[in-house]
Design an enzyme around this catalytic site. Structure first.
Site, PDB file in Angstrom:
ATOM      1  CD  GLU A 183       0.190  -9.287  34.916  1.00 61.09           C
ATOM      2  OE1 GLU A 183      -0.670  -8.630  34.309  1.00 61.09           O
ATOM      3  OE2 GLU A 183       0.123 -10.529  35.017  1.00 61.09           O
ATOM      4  N   GLY A 246     -18.778  -4.528  23.440  1.00 60.86           N
ATOM      5  CA  GLY A 246     -20.059  -4.622  24.117  1.00 60.86           C
ATOM      6  C   GLY A 246     -21.226  -4.138  23.294  1.00 60.86           C
ATOM      7  CG  ASP A 322      -4.335  -9.138  27.388  1.00 57.03           C
ATOM      8  OD1 ASP A 322      -3.112  -8.976  27.475  1.00 57.03           O
ATOM      9  OD2 ASP A 322      -5.091  -9.207  28.377  1.00 57.03           O
TER      10      ASP A 322
END
Length: 495
Positions: A183, A246, A322
């Site tokens: 994290e 997107g 990621d």
């Protein structure tokens, strides 16, 4: 050859929540296999292809120990091969209804099968070792089960980190000198533990360095370097609200052909209902990849030029994501990645690893970062907020219990090793994340409390001298502890 305008580092972090449950891998394997097929295979294929051309220091890659264990596990390797075959069969079954999509998916599945059979049948570690030895990758390590470091006691934190780094050394042949802290979490003083473990560089989010991410920074009075994500660059690709994936011409992740499980639509528009989305068109998607790769290269070059003009010296920008974004979440991500890695050097940008940036002297003055993470608010609220108060208390109890049950001796004790393993599993940061984000929150609590119950039960049996009963209980878990066969609970002891 002209001097580069600056240096770009791409850092990818490969992590999935621990899937083993009651001693068996299969829980959640669909999640693993999707990421394996659509992200890990094609991303490492890009690296291998560029490496074969003589390119070096392409990117820095972290694979958390829990995922590394799964990618090397014989059961998962067999299951993955079956899954790839099933993917191809699903394409065949869709041929009558969706002929163009079925043909596209057939070719993709066939390519994945060839890659897997040629390079992966013995697990990920041999492939990663080859690419590392060839100089194409810098591998990062990390704590064994992806815990949120600031909430661990120094003893448990050191034990988790040593277990994870030792695991990486066994799989890759060398102990990593850099880590992706789970994290990107940091608390003042953690750098001393990193230095003691031989860690020389780690990643934080940009706000932890107040946005000054143009150079690596020594932390405190140590020689441990913090690299900050450049959010101006990273968010161009993917942010909480926007980013290339997107775009209207890319494959829509959320729209399924339910009989086959294939994804037949392009994004089309952010407010377009699934049933109204247009069919996926690979040619339109390829054009979008070329357009967005060129845009990103221009963004990186302009950013580095501005930083150099401001500081009067060569600068660094770090984009970190990621790994699963590239191919799993964003179908076209691997193609975009290859285009960027090819084009950046042509645009006068040096591409290298975190290690390469240090060797190039891109190091600034020491800093004292505040408590931080890369989660919501860039603080610890995801892992310490009121929604997860029960998990925070559970973590404290598990750590006390594990430390109280530790008993250093001349030889390893498999029962105490099993207890330490269960404690590390209970402490995974994934459980709090899933609860806070309301993503399978019930499952996350079941896992956290289940592992904690094992810790407490085993500690009671050992304290009472009931080793036969403790061994019977551990045997009933079907060998979860075997995943980290090197784990030595004697290293977990109060200081």
């Amino acid at each position: 050859m002209t001097e580069p305008v600056g240096t770009f580092c791409l850092v990818l972090h490969s992590h999935l929540p621990w899937l083993a449950h009651h001693g068996r891998w299969p829980v959640g394997e669909e999640w693993l296999y999707q990421s394996w097929a659509h992200a890990y295979l094609p991303v490492l294929d890009v690296v291998a292809r560029l490496s074969a051309e003589g390119r070096r220091d392409l990117l820095t890659l972290g694979v958390t120990p829990v995922l590394a264990a799964q990618l090397d596990d014989p059961h998962c390797l067999r299951g993955m091969h079956d899954w790839l075959g099933g993917w191809q069969l699903r394409a065949h079954e869709a041929a009558a209804r969706l002929p163009a999509l079925a043909a596209y998916e057939h070719r993709a599945a066939a390519t994945a099968l060839v890659r897997f059979e040629r390079h992966w049948r013995h697990g990920a570690s041999p492939l990663l070792r080859r690419l590392t030895d060839a100089g194409a990758l810098e591998m990062l390590g990390g704590p064994a089960t992806h815990p949120f470091g600031p909430l661990l006691t120094p003893e448990v934190r050191a034990f988790a980190l040593d277990t994870g780094l030792t695991d990486a050394a066994i799989r890759l042949g060398a102990r990593p000198a850099g880590i992706w802290a789970p994290e990107c979490a940091y608390a003042p003083g953690m750098e001393a533990g990193y230095a003691a473990a031989g860690v020389r560089r780690f990643l934080v989010d940009g706000p932890a360095l107040r946005g000054d991410t143009a150079l690596a920074r020594p932390v405190g009075d140590t020689d441990v370097l913090a690299f900050g994500r450049d959010l101006d660059v990273t968010y161009r690709v993917w942010s909480p609200r926007s980013g290339y994936p997107g775009g209207r011409d890319y494959r829509d992740f959320h729209t399924y052909d339910h009989p086959s499980g294939l994804k037949p639509a392009r994004v089309t528009g952010r407010r377009v209902a699934p049933e109204d989305k247009r069919p996926y068109d690979p040619e339109r998607a390829a054009a979008a990849v070329a357009r967005d790769a060129a845009d990103f290269v221009a963004v990186v070059r302009d950013r580095l030029a501005a930083l150099r003009e401001r500081s009067g010296r060569p600068a660094l920008t770090v984009a970190a994501f990621d790994t699963e974004l590239f191919g799993h979440w964003w179908h076209e991500g691997p193609a975009w990645l290859e285009a960027v890695l090819r084009t950046l050097p042509e645009a006068g940008v040096r591409v290298t690893t975190l290690r390469g940036a240090v060797e190039a002297g891109l190091v600034g003055a020491p800093v004292a970062p505040p408590p931080s993470s890369w989660g919501s608010g860039k603080d610890w609220r995801v892992w310490t907020g009121p929604q997860v108060a029960d998990l925070v208390a559970l973590h404290e109890r598990v750590q006390r219990c594990a430390l109280g049950a530790s008993a250093p001796g001349p030889t390893r004790d498999p029962l105490r090793d099993a207890l330490a393993t269960e404690a590390l599993l209970a402490l995974s940061s994934d459980w709090a994340f899933m609860v806070t984000k309301d993503s399978a929150a019930g499952y996350a609590r079941e896992r956290a409390f289940g592992h904690a119950a094992r810790v407490e039960e085993l500690a009671r049996l050992l304290a009472a001298g009931r080793r036969r009963a403790a061994a019977h209980r551990v045997a009933g878990w079907n060998g979860d502890d075997a995943v980290f066969g090197h784990l030595d609970a004697r290293l977990l002891a109060p200081r």
